[in-house]
Write a protein that holds these residues in place. Structure first.
Motif, PDB file in Angstrom:
ATOM      1  N   LEU A 160       0.935  -1.296  -0.212  1.00  0.00           N
ATOM      2  CA  LEU A 160      -0.008   0.035   0.107  1.00  0.00           C
ATOM      3  C   LEU A 160       0.817   1.380   0.152  1.00  0.00           C
ATOM      4  O   LEU A 160       2.073   1.363   0.576  1.00  0.00           O
ATOM      5  CB  LEU A 160      -0.888  -0.001   1.172  1.00  0.00           C
ATOM      6  CG  LEU A 160      -1.625  -1.229   1.354  1.00  0.00           C
ATOM      7  CD1 LEU A 160      -2.613  -1.113   2.595  1.00  0.00           C
ATOM      8  CD2 LEU A 160      -2.764  -1.366   0.223  1.00  0.00           C
ATOM      9  N   GLN A 161       0.378   2.304  -0.507  1.00  0.00           N
ATOM     10  CA  GLN A 161       1.028   3.578  -0.605  1.00  0.00           C
ATOM     11  C   GLN A 161       1.470   4.147   0.562  1.00  0.00           C
ATOM     12  O   GLN A 161       2.537   4.672   0.957  1.00  0.00           O
ATOM     13  CB  GLN A 161       0.236   4.825  -1.120  1.00  0.00           C
ATOM     14  CG  GLN A 161       0.159   4.253  -2.782  1.00  0.00           C
ATOM     15  CD  GLN A 161      -0.810   5.666  -3.255  1.00  0.00           C
ATOM     16  OE1 GLN A 161      -1.136   6.587  -2.793  1.00  0.00           O
ATOM     17  NE2 GLN A 161      -0.962   5.346  -4.719  1.00  0.00           N
ATOM     18  N   ASN A 162       0.969   3.800   1.813  1.00  0.00           N
ATOM     19  CA  ASN A 162       1.206   4.114   3.455  1.00  0.00           C
ATOM     20  C   ASN A 162       2.440   3.381   3.737  1.00  0.00           C
ATOM     21  O   ASN A 162       2.574   3.571   5.178  1.00  0.00           O
ATOM     22  CB  ASN A 162      -0.116   4.345   4.061  1.00  0.00           C
ATOM     23  CG  ASN A 162      -0.683   3.140   4.275  1.00  0.00           C
ATOM     24  OD1 ASN A 162      -0.289   1.897   4.062  1.00  0.00           O
ATOM     25  ND2 ASN A 162      -1.980   3.049   5.077  1.00  0.00           N
ATOM     26  N   GLY A 163       2.856   2.431   3.147  1.00  0.00           N
ATOM     27  CA  GLY A 163       3.742   1.510   3.717  1.00  0.00           C
ATOM     28  C   GLY A 163       3.255   0.292   4.214  1.00  0.00           C
ATOM     29  O   GLY A 163       3.948  -0.678   4.292  1.00  0.00           O
ATOM     30  N   ASN A 164       1.952   0.284   4.398  1.00  0.00           N
ATOM     31  CA  ASN A 164       1.457  -1.243   4.752  1.00  0.00           C
ATOM     32  C   ASN A 164       1.289  -2.247   3.723  1.00  0.00           C
ATOM     33  O   ASN A 164       1.451  -1.727   2.655  1.00  0.00           O
ATOM     34  CB  ASN A 164       0.175  -0.889   5.599  1.00  0.00           C
ATOM     35  CG  ASN A 164       0.204  -0.027   6.954  1.00  0.00           C
ATOM     36  OD1 ASN A 164       1.327  -0.104   7.833  1.00  0.00           O
ATOM     37  ND2 ASN A 164      -0.800   0.799   7.220  1.00  0.00           N
ATOM     38  N   GLN A 165       0.941  -3.225   4.062  1.00  0.00           N
ATOM     39  CA  GLN A 165       0.402  -4.401   3.157  1.00  0.00           C
ATOM     40  C   GLN A 165      -0.794  -4.832   3.388  1.00  0.00           C
ATOM     41  O   GLN A 165      -1.229  -4.806   4.422  1.00  0.00           O
ATOM     42  CB  GLN A 165       1.686  -5.492   3.358  1.00  0.00           C
ATOM     43  CG  GLN A 165       2.888  -5.141   3.171  1.00  0.00           C
ATOM     44  CD  GLN A 165       3.798  -6.318   3.100  1.00  0.00           C
ATOM     45  OE1 GLN A 165       3.900  -7.236   3.822  1.00  0.00           O
ATOM     46  NE2 GLN A 165       4.902  -6.174   2.528  1.00  0.00           N
ATOM     47  N   LEU A 166      -1.350  -5.485   2.221  1.00  0.00           N
ATOM     48  CA  LEU A 166      -2.773  -5.885   2.498  1.00  0.00           C
ATOM     49  C   LEU A 166      -2.858  -7.387   1.840  1.00  0.00           C
ATOM     50  O   LEU A 166      -2.344  -7.397   0.806  1.00  0.00           O
ATOM     51  CB  LEU A 166      -3.910  -5.111   1.763  1.00  0.00           C
ATOM     52  CG  LEU A 166      -5.335  -5.540   1.492  1.00  0.00           C
ATOM     53  CD1 LEU A 166      -5.831  -5.727   2.837  1.00  0.00           C
ATOM     54  CD2 LEU A 166      -6.177  -4.776   0.687  1.00  0.00           C
ATOM     55  N   HIS A 167      -2.984  -8.375   2.511  1.00  0.00           N
ATOM     56  CA  HIS A 167      -2.883  -9.736   2.301  1.00  0.00           C
ATOM     57  C   HIS A 167      -4.325 -10.064   1.528  1.00  0.00           C
ATOM     58  O   HIS A 167      -5.311 -10.154   2.073  1.00  0.00           O
ATOM     59  CB  HIS A 167      -2.627 -10.617   3.525  1.00  0.00           C
ATOM     60  CG  HIS A 167      -2.664 -12.048   3.052  1.00  0.00           C
ATOM     61  ND1 HIS A 167      -3.338 -12.882   3.309  1.00  0.00           N
ATOM     62  CD2 HIS A 167      -1.505 -12.683   2.241  1.00  0.00           C
ATOM     63  CE1 HIS A 167      -3.101 -14.091   2.858  1.00  0.00           C
ATOM     64  NE2 HIS A 167      -1.910 -14.133   2.300  1.00  0.00           N
ATOM     65  N   LEU A 168      -4.175 -10.751   0.325  1.00  0.00           N
ATOM     66  CA  LEU A 168      -5.374 -11.016  -0.687  1.00  0.00           C
ATOM     67  C   LEU A 168      -5.373 -12.415  -0.580  1.00  0.00           C
ATOM     68  O   LEU A 168      -4.316 -13.032  -1.105  1.00  0.00           O
ATOM     69  CB  LEU A 168      -5.285 -10.080  -1.617  1.00  0.00           C
ATOM     70  CG  LEU A 168      -5.238  -8.686  -1.714  1.00  0.00           C
ATOM     71  CD1 LEU A 168      -5.301  -8.225  -2.932  1.00  0.00           C
ATOM     72  CD2 LEU A 168      -6.658  -8.086  -1.049  1.00  0.00           C
ATOM     73  N   LEU A 169      -6.465 -13.104  -0.503  1.00  0.00           N
ATOM     74  CA  LEU A 169      -6.682 -14.448  -1.047  1.00  0.00           C
ATOM     75  C   LEU A 169      -7.949 -14.736  -1.642  1.00  0.00           C
ATOM     76  O   LEU A 169      -9.029 -14.321  -1.137  1.00  0.00           O
ATOM     77  CB  LEU A 169      -6.626 -15.092   0.539  1.00  0.00           C
ATOM     78  CG  LEU A 169      -6.650 -16.967   0.241  1.00  0.00           C
ATOM     79  CD1 LEU A 169      -5.451 -17.203  -0.449  1.00  0.00           C
ATOM     80  CD2 LEU A 169      -6.499 -17.451   1.727  1.00  0.00           C
ATOM     81  N   LEU A 170      -8.037 -15.417  -2.796  1.00  0.00           N
ATOM     82  CA  LEU A 170      -9.206 -15.956  -3.328  1.00  0.00           C
ATOM     83  C   LEU A 170      -9.152 -17.158  -3.566  1.00  0.00           C
ATOM     84  O   LEU A 170      -8.124 -18.003  -3.959  1.00  0.00           O
ATOM     85  CB  LEU A 170      -9.191 -15.188  -4.720  1.00  0.00           C
ATOM     86  CG  LEU A 170     -10.276 -15.484  -5.506  1.00  0.00           C
ATOM     87  CD1 LEU A 170     -11.688 -15.266  -4.990  1.00  0.00           C
ATOM     88  CD2 LEU A 170     -10.100 -14.961  -7.026  1.00  0.00           C
ATOM     89  N   GLU A 171     -10.376 -18.023  -2.940  1.00  0.00           N
ATOM     90  CA  GLU A 171     -10.352 -19.379  -3.040  1.00  0.00           C
ATOM     91  C   GLU A 171     -11.801 -19.868  -3.388  1.00  0.00           C
ATOM     92  O   GLU A 171     -12.714 -19.388  -3.343  1.00  0.00           O
ATOM     93  CB  GLU A 171     -10.139 -20.087  -1.627  1.00  0.00           C
ATOM     94  CG  GLU A 171      -8.901 -19.617  -0.924  1.00  0.00           C
ATOM     95  CD  GLU A 171      -8.763 -19.967   0.680  1.00  0.00           C
ATOM     96  OE1 GLU A 171      -7.922 -20.796   0.851  1.00  0.00           O
ATOM     97  OE2 GLU A 171      -9.545 -19.610   1.359  1.00  0.00           O
ATOM     98  N   LYS A 172     -11.439 -20.981  -3.957  1.00  0.00           N
ATOM     99  CA  LYS A 172     -12.905 -22.045  -4.165  1.00  0.00           C
ATOM    100  C   LYS A 172     -13.283 -22.541  -2.804  1.00  0.00           C
ATOM    101  O   LYS A 172     -12.676 -22.719  -1.823  1.00  0.00           O
ATOM    102  CB  LYS A 172     -12.449 -23.308  -5.186  1.00  0.00           C
ATOM    103  CG  LYS A 172     -11.954 -22.937  -6.532  1.00  0.00           C
ATOM    104  CD  LYS A 172     -11.778 -24.178  -7.352  1.00  0.00           C
ATOM    105  CE  LYS A 172     -11.381 -23.734  -8.693  1.00  0.00           C
ATOM    106  NZ  LYS A 172     -10.967 -24.960  -9.568  1.00  0.00           N
ATOM    107  N   ASP A 173     -14.648 -22.635  -2.723  1.00  0.00           N
ATOM    108  CA  ASP A 173     -15.314 -22.621  -1.230  1.00  0.00           C
ATOM    109  C   ASP A 173     -15.798 -24.225  -1.139  1.00  0.00           C
ATOM    110  O   ASP A 173     -16.536 -24.724  -2.190  1.00  0.00           O
ATOM    111  CB  ASP A 173     -16.685 -21.892  -1.108  1.00  0.00           C
ATOM    112  CG  ASP A 173     -16.967 -21.844  -0.007  1.00  0.00           C
ATOM    113  OD1 ASP A 173     -16.277 -22.298   1.076  1.00  0.00           O
ATOM    114  OD2 ASP A 173     -18.157 -21.065   0.655  1.00  0.00           O
ATOM    115  N   PHE A 174     -15.001 -24.986  -0.563  1.00  0.00           N
ATOM    116  CA  PHE A 174     -15.205 -26.273  -0.126  1.00  0.00           C
ATOM    117  C   PHE A 174     -16.189 -26.443   0.649  1.00  0.00           C
ATOM    118  O   PHE A 174     -16.392 -25.704   1.595  1.00  0.00           O
ATOM    119  CB  PHE A 174     -13.978 -27.034   0.178  1.00  0.00           C
ATOM    120  CG  PHE A 174     -12.844 -26.994  -0.757  1.00  0.00           C
ATOM    121  CD1 PHE A 174     -12.826 -27.915  -1.794  1.00  0.00           C
ATOM    122  CD2 PHE A 174     -11.898 -26.015  -1.025  1.00  0.00           C
ATOM    123  CE1 PHE A 174     -11.948 -27.958  -3.105  1.00  0.00           C
ATOM    124  CE2 PHE A 174     -10.840 -26.088  -1.872  1.00  0.00           C
ATOM    125  CZ  PHE A 174     -10.841 -27.148  -3.062  1.00  0.00           C
ATOM    126  N   ALA A 175     -16.842 -27.736   0.812  1.00  0.00           N
ATOM    127  CA  ALA A 175     -18.127 -27.914   1.959  1.00  0.00           C
ATOM    128  C   ALA A 175     -17.160 -28.459   2.990  1.00  0.00           C
ATOM    129  O   ALA A 175     -15.882 -28.731   3.042  1.00  0.00           O
ATOM    130  CB  ALA A 175     -18.578 -29.436   1.209  1.00  0.00           C
TER     131      ALA A 175
END
Length: 122
Positions: A87-102
């Motif tokens: 991020l521009q402010n020096g922080n980080q954003l963790h992103l995760l995209l997953e298939k939804d399992f039963a």
């Protein structure tokens, strides 16, 4: 579609039909209605990026997925995508995209469109 937010981490989980819609149309979205406003979250394919990115504008979280990865996701065995976005402010954003399992345990949630859990034994 489900989202989980904790600190600077956002996790999206998509059902089978949502992954198919994303792969075929380029986006999938949900909204939550409040008294005076609504909160929205969506996943969309983007042709000009190489890794997951996210933005927040007008009460909407948008998770952007590289088109080269997302357009074939439905037909692949790939469970998901992950990136830590600077991020521009020096922080980080963790992103995760997953298939939804039963879930393996009983739940009141409708899981009829979830992916079969690979840990489930026949």
């Amino acid at each position: 579609m489900k989202i989980r937010i904790k600190g600077n981490s956002i996790r999206f989980r998509l059902t089978q039909s949502e992954v198919k819609q994303l792969s075929e149309t380029g986006s999938v979205a949900e909204t939550t209605q409040f008294e005076q406003t609504k909160f929205a979250y969506k996943v969309q394919l983007e042709s000009k990026i190489q890794e997951l990115e996210a933005s927040f504008s007008e009460n909407t979280i948008t998770l952007k997925v590289p088109q080269t990865k997302g357009s074939s996701w439905f037909d692949s065995d790939n469970v998901g995508f992950e990136n830590t976005m600077a991020l521009q402010n020096g922080n980080q954003l963790h992103l995760l995209l997953e298939k939804d399992f039963a879930c393996l345990e009983n739940t009141n949630e409708d899981q009829s469109d979830n992916y079969p859990n690979p840990k489930m034994q026949c």
